[in-house]
Write a protein that holds these residues in place. Structure first.
Motif, PDB file in Angstrom:
ATOM      1  N   SER A 147       0.937  -1.142  -0.022  1.00  0.00           N
ATOM      2  CA  SER A 147      -0.041  -0.002  -0.276  1.00  0.00           C
ATOM      3  C   SER A 147       0.772   1.164  -0.094  1.00  0.00           C
TER       4      SER A 147
ATOM      5  N   TRP B 214       4.007   1.414  -1.171  1.00  0.00           N
ATOM      6  CA  TRP B 214       4.670   1.683  -2.328  1.00  0.00           C
ATOM      7  C   TRP B 214       3.685   2.144  -3.490  1.00  0.00           C
ATOM      8  N   ALA B 215       2.420   1.763  -3.612  1.00  0.00           N
ATOM      9  CA  ALA B 215       1.456   2.160  -4.491  1.00  0.00           C
ATOM     10  C   ALA B 215       1.286   3.779  -4.162  1.00  0.00           C
ATOM     11  N   HIS B 216       1.206   4.128  -3.139  1.00  0.00           N
ATOM     12  CA  HIS B 216       1.056   5.502  -2.742  1.00  0.00           C
ATOM     13  C   HIS B 216       2.313   6.242  -3.265  1.00  0.00           C
TER      14      HIS B 216
ATOM     15  N   CYS C  81       4.243   5.533  -5.860  1.00  0.00           N
ATOM     16  CA  CYS C  81       3.898   5.444  -7.340  1.00  0.00           C
ATOM     17  C   CYS C  81       2.724   6.549  -7.732  1.00  0.00           C
ATOM     18  N   ARG C  82       1.804   6.680  -6.971  1.00  0.00           N
ATOM     19  CA  ARG C  82       0.881   7.586  -7.293  1.00  0.00           C
ATOM     20  C   ARG C  82       1.310   8.934  -7.120  1.00  0.00           C
TER      21      ARG C  82
ATOM     22  N   VAL D 212      -1.593   3.398 -11.280  1.00  0.00           N
ATOM     23  CA  VAL D 212      -1.175   2.254 -10.436  1.00  0.00           C
ATOM     24  C   VAL D 212      -2.582   1.370 -10.543  1.00  0.00           C
TER      25      VAL D 212
ATOM     26  N   LEU E 149      -4.270  -1.789  -8.710  1.00  0.00           N
ATOM     27  CA  LEU E 149      -4.188  -2.778  -7.729  1.00  0.00           C
ATOM     28  C   LEU E 149      -4.908  -3.955  -7.892  1.00  0.00           C
TER      29      LEU E 149
ATOM     30  N   ILE F 285       0.299  -3.434  -8.615  1.00  0.00           N
ATOM     31  CA  ILE F 285       0.697  -4.198  -7.167  1.00  0.00           C
ATOM     32  C   ILE F 285      -0.494  -5.206  -7.006  1.00  0.00           C
TER      33      ILE F 285
END
Length: 215
Positions: A59, A61-63, A65-66, A72, A74, A84
């Protein structure tokens, strides 16, 4: 009298800077290199026991990336700049086929792929083609934190909520509650809410009272 509060604060956003790396320095360096565009390998699979922090890490790392303007996805079912995929070990047959196709498209396009499961690729109960793909990139075991690292993680989480977690309170949490990080972090959040509801500072007696109410 206990004050009943409507907790309208948004949940603390997972952040890579708040993730206590512990023995996972190489993994964190790889994820940062992927974000910065300097990684030679852009496909990563992470495995570890339940409660080791995989979901929080993904979570966060997703944040990140954004925050860098990436698109992104998920779930790992469709291609995107950054994909992810958590809990791939629980994918249905249909999800496995979609994940296999998405992996191929992401790799061909030079995108980023970060997936996680409870076992190494070779030990996953998924279709052979997907098992092979998940092992193509870098594979890291996510090592759990020792007690000192857990104390540091709890203290960091408390800071995001706006209070200082005293060492005796952290020690009591480690010795008298579930020890996986997700449960510990939820207890810190419950302690914060209980402090606001009772209008009392966060102390060891307050924590003991909270645990009594949950018994």
């Amino acid at each position: 009298m206990q004050q009943l509060l409507l907790d309208i604060r948004p949940p603390a956003q997972p952040e890579l800077t708040r993730f206590v790396a512990g023995r996972n320095i190489e993994l964190m360096a790889q994820l940062q290199a992927m974000l910065d565009g300097g990684a030679a390998e852009r496909m990563v699979y992470v495995w570890g026991a339940p409660g080791s922090g995989k979901s929080y890490l993904l979570s966060a790392w997703a944040h990140a990336c954004r925050a860098r303007g990436m698109a992104v996805e998920l779930g790992g079912q469709q291609a995107a700049q950054a994909v992810i995929a958590d809990q791939v070990d629980a994918w249905s047959a249909e999800q496995q086929r979609a994940g296999f196709a998405a992996f191929n498209r992401v790799r061909e396009a030079g995108g980023l792929w970060l997936a996680a499961g409870n076992a190494a690729p070779v030990d996953l109960s998924v279709m052979p083609e997907l098992k092979t793909r998940l092992g193509w990139g870098l594979v890291f075991q996510l090592h759990g934190l020792d007690d000192a690292e857990k104390r540091a993680a709890l203290a960091q989480h408390a800071e995001t909520l706006g209070f200082r977690l005293e060492p005796p309170v952290a020690d009591y949490l480690l010795n008298h509650t579930a020890r996986d990080m997700q449960s510990l972090l939820r207890m810190v959040e419950a302690l914060d809410r209980f402090s606001l509801e009772t209008r009392r500072p966060i102390t060891l007696p307050l924590l003991r009272q909270l645990l009594q109410t949950q018994a």
